[in-house]
Design a protein around this motif. Structure first.
Motif, PDB file in Angstrom:
ATOM      1  N   ALA A 191       0.840  -1.216   0.000  1.00 30.21           N
ATOM      2  CA  ALA A 191       0.000   0.000   0.000  1.00 30.21           C
ATOM      3  C   ALA A 191       0.869   1.259   0.000  1.00 30.21           C
ATOM      4  O   ALA A 191       0.615   2.192  -0.769  1.00 30.21           O
ATOM      5  N   GLU A 192       1.896   1.269   0.826  1.00 34.57           N
ATOM      6  CA  GLU A 192       2.793   2.433   0.868  1.00 34.57           C
ATOM      7  C   GLU A 192       3.460   2.653  -0.483  1.00 34.57           C
ATOM      8  O   GLU A 192       3.563   3.785  -0.971  1.00 34.57           O
ATOM      9  N   LEU A 193       3.956   1.561  -1.060  1.00 35.65           N
ATOM     10  CA  LEU A 193       4.657   1.670  -2.344  1.00 35.65           C
ATOM     11  C   LEU A 193       3.715   2.174  -3.432  1.00 35.65           C
ATOM     12  O   LEU A 193       4.092   3.007  -4.263  1.00 35.65           O
ATOM     13  N   ALA A 194       2.461   1.680  -3.403  1.00 36.11           N
ATOM     14  CA  ALA A 194       1.469   2.120  -4.398  1.00 36.11           C
ATOM     15  C   ALA A 194       1.201   3.613  -4.219  1.00 36.11           C
ATOM     16  O   ALA A 194       1.142   4.367  -5.197  1.00 36.11           O
ATOM     17  N   THR A 195       1.078   4.056  -2.974  1.00 31.70           N
ATOM     18  CA  THR A 195       0.834   5.477  -2.702  1.00 31.70           C
ATOM     19  C   THR A 195       2.004   6.332  -3.174  1.00 31.70           C
ATOM     20  O   THR A 195       1.818   7.361  -3.827  1.00 31.70           O
ATOM     21  N   LEU A 196       3.219   5.883  -2.835  1.00 35.09           N
ATOM     22  CA  LEU A 196       4.406   6.650  -3.221  1.00 35.09           C
ATOM     23  C   LEU A 196       4.516   6.772  -4.736  1.00 35.09           C
ATOM     24  O   LEU A 196       4.959   7.789  -5.255  1.00 35.09           O
TER      25      LEU A 196
END
Lengths: 182, 265, 182
Positions: free
Chosen positions: C23-28
């Protein structure tokens, strides 16, 4: 990539917390230095050619693994690094040192036409330049060169990556030739 | 607009003496030039002249006018004055082809136009490179991976000598601290205009004076350089004539007849 | 590898100081989660297939970059050497903290003159320093002090055993005492 040595070096540079010299890497791998150097050059080329997110950075016979400049801007946002911008005077001195390294404070002052003691100290303080030795002339003035911090900050893999000086370099050479011919 | 629009220029004695250099209304649009090459290049580029071919004497007036009217980095004033002297020399050589100026005491001091041009070109190349560097300063950094414990396989830890801690602080203490930045602008106490007044005052008694006498009274190298510059300026305006019997000999400055000081303006 | 997203993720995982979730990577990356996940899987496969020195490791939906298991044993040689050796930057920060504890990151930076975030984190990871509380100034910055591991590694029985400093070094370290609220 299947070369054993390249695999080892990539992992080694990954965990190293400082740039490693060719000699250290050769010792760690227990291989002759030329072989180590060839493997490092090949690793650097393969990371570059495969358009990967990482690059091998080389400076003064030392190596480190860094992120690719292409993604640098997006990473800078993520890392939210804030560094004070360099003044035009500091950039001028830095450019002289980067393009003419190793060079002395006198060399910088000759090109800029002004006293550059203060800016050179501030570049040293920011670790963008380092003392690399002394010139073998009267007074033995200190020689300066750029550092890994410089390469990192400006997104370069080595000082060979610096954009070429404007055509003036060629013009200068022409002028010098003309003067020599006189 | 900067001073280069004011040709032909003459250094007015009154200017500078009461020049309010710190007045914001005066400094608002003007870049403060840090060095003489920067100023010279600015003058050439703002007139769209070619550095490679322009006779540098052509920008002498603009240069001297800028120096007389606008603030420059006071730390490097003597460098500015040295280049001014070179430019004025180059210019007088062009104006007076039949009457060569007395040779410089030291051949190495003889202003060399091509050498100055070479320095300008070199400065320009590196200045352009520095602008390019500035544009990419921190924009797309190549980032190192900082160490973390998880990266290192388990290893037996050895005893570390405490001396390394002391050594680290000693090494840090030995890194030169940047000294406080010099103030950008300080009031200039010596101007070409002032020194012209000094020369005129000296000549008012008898119409002539030995340059060495005036120079001997100067308090600093800068003052002496500015006095020399003032002399050159008066020669350029043909208000005085200089005579020197032999190299290193006394230089006699003599008012030109029929020209009353300041009447030319 | 030429996928833009894979390049970015490889660089991001390289500099991230902890495993990052999908999720973090997708957001970034500002991409939908399935797309991010596909890119991560593809990055993992390509590192694996190319027999590189690095691998993408997935654990419970969190991703990190690690060295390839094949070279693990050989890296231990380096690790043993390195454990006995702290980088100059780490030593500087550790020395400031040792002599001026408890002190904040801002204190360390004042003395060193450069950003010390990463280096302090690396000392924390090596367990040479610990958080000891917070300073009662605006922002309530974290205070650091040396750990028991620190005493062990340097063979000290207490921090009173630290050798005295020269005048210059003591003056420098004293900069850290200026608790002017970071």
């Amino acid at each position: 990539m299947s070369d054993d040595l390249e695999v080892y070096f990539e992992a080694l540079l990954f965990i190293a917390e400082r740039p490693l010299s060719t000699a250290e890497l050769a010792t760690l791998a227990d291989r002759p230095r030329p072989e180590a150097e060839a493997a490092l050059a090949s690793l650097a080329a393969s990371l570059d050619g495969d358009e990967r997110g990482l690059r091998v950075q080389r400076h003064d016979d030392a190596w480190q693994l860094v992120t690719a400049p292409e993604v640098g801007a997006r990473l800078a946002t993520y890392a939210a690094r804030e560094e004070a911008r360099l003044s035009p005077a500091a950039l001028e001195a830095l450019a002289v040192i980067a393009y003419r390294q190793p060079c002395t404070r006198g060399d910088v002052e000759r090109v800029r036409g002004v006293d550059s003691d203060y800016v050179i100290r501030s570049l040293l303080h920011r670790r963008l330049i380092v003392e690399t030795g002394r010139r073998d002339t009267p007074g033995r003035p200190v020689l300066f060169g750029t550092s890994f911090t410089f390469l990192e900050r400006f997104g370069l893999t080595s000082i060979e990556d610096l954009p070429p000086l404007s055509t003036d370099a060629a013009q200068l050479a022409a002028l010098a030739d003309r003067a020599d011919g006189d | 607009m900067p001073a280069e629009g004011m040709e032909p220029i003459a250094v007015e004695p009154s200017i500078g003496v009461a020049l309010p250099v710190g007045d914001p209304a005066f400094t608002v649009d003007l870049p403060v030039f840090e060095g003489p090459l920067q100023l010279l290049l600015h003058l050439i580029e703002s007139r769209q002249l070619d550095v490679l071919t322009v006779p540098l004497a052509e920008v002498a007036d603009g240069y001297v006018a800028h120096l007389a009217h606008h603030p420059v980095d006071a730390e490097n004033l003597s460098e500015f004055v040295a280049i001014a002297a070179q430019l004025i020399y180059l210019k007088s050589r062009r104006i007076l082809p039949a009457e060569p100026l007395p040779p410089m005491p030291d051949a190495a001091d003889e202003p060399d136009e091509e050498e100055l041009r070479r320095r300008l070109l070199e400065y320009r190349a590196l200045r352009d490179a520095s602008i390019e560097l500035g544009a990419r300063d921190g924009v797309a950094p190549a980032m190192r991976r900082e160490p973390r414990e998880a990266d290192l396989p388990e290893a037996r830890s050895e005893l570390l000598p405490v001396a390394v801690l002391v050594g680290a602080l000693e090494a840090l203490a030995s890194i030169p601290e940047p000294v406080a930045a010099p103030p950008q602008i300080v009031a200039r106490e010596i101007t070409i205009g002032q020194q012209i007044e000094v020369l005129r005052a000296a000549m008012s008694r008898g119409g002539r004076v030995l340059l060495q006498t005036i120079l001997a009274r100067c308090q600093s190298r800068t003052e002496a350089a500015v006095t020399l510059l003032a002399t050159l300026e008066l020669i350029r305006r043909r208000q005085v004539r200089a005579e020197q019997g032999d190299i290193f000999g006394p230089i006699l400055i003599e008012g030109v007849e029929g020209v009353e000081g300041g009447a030319a303006e």
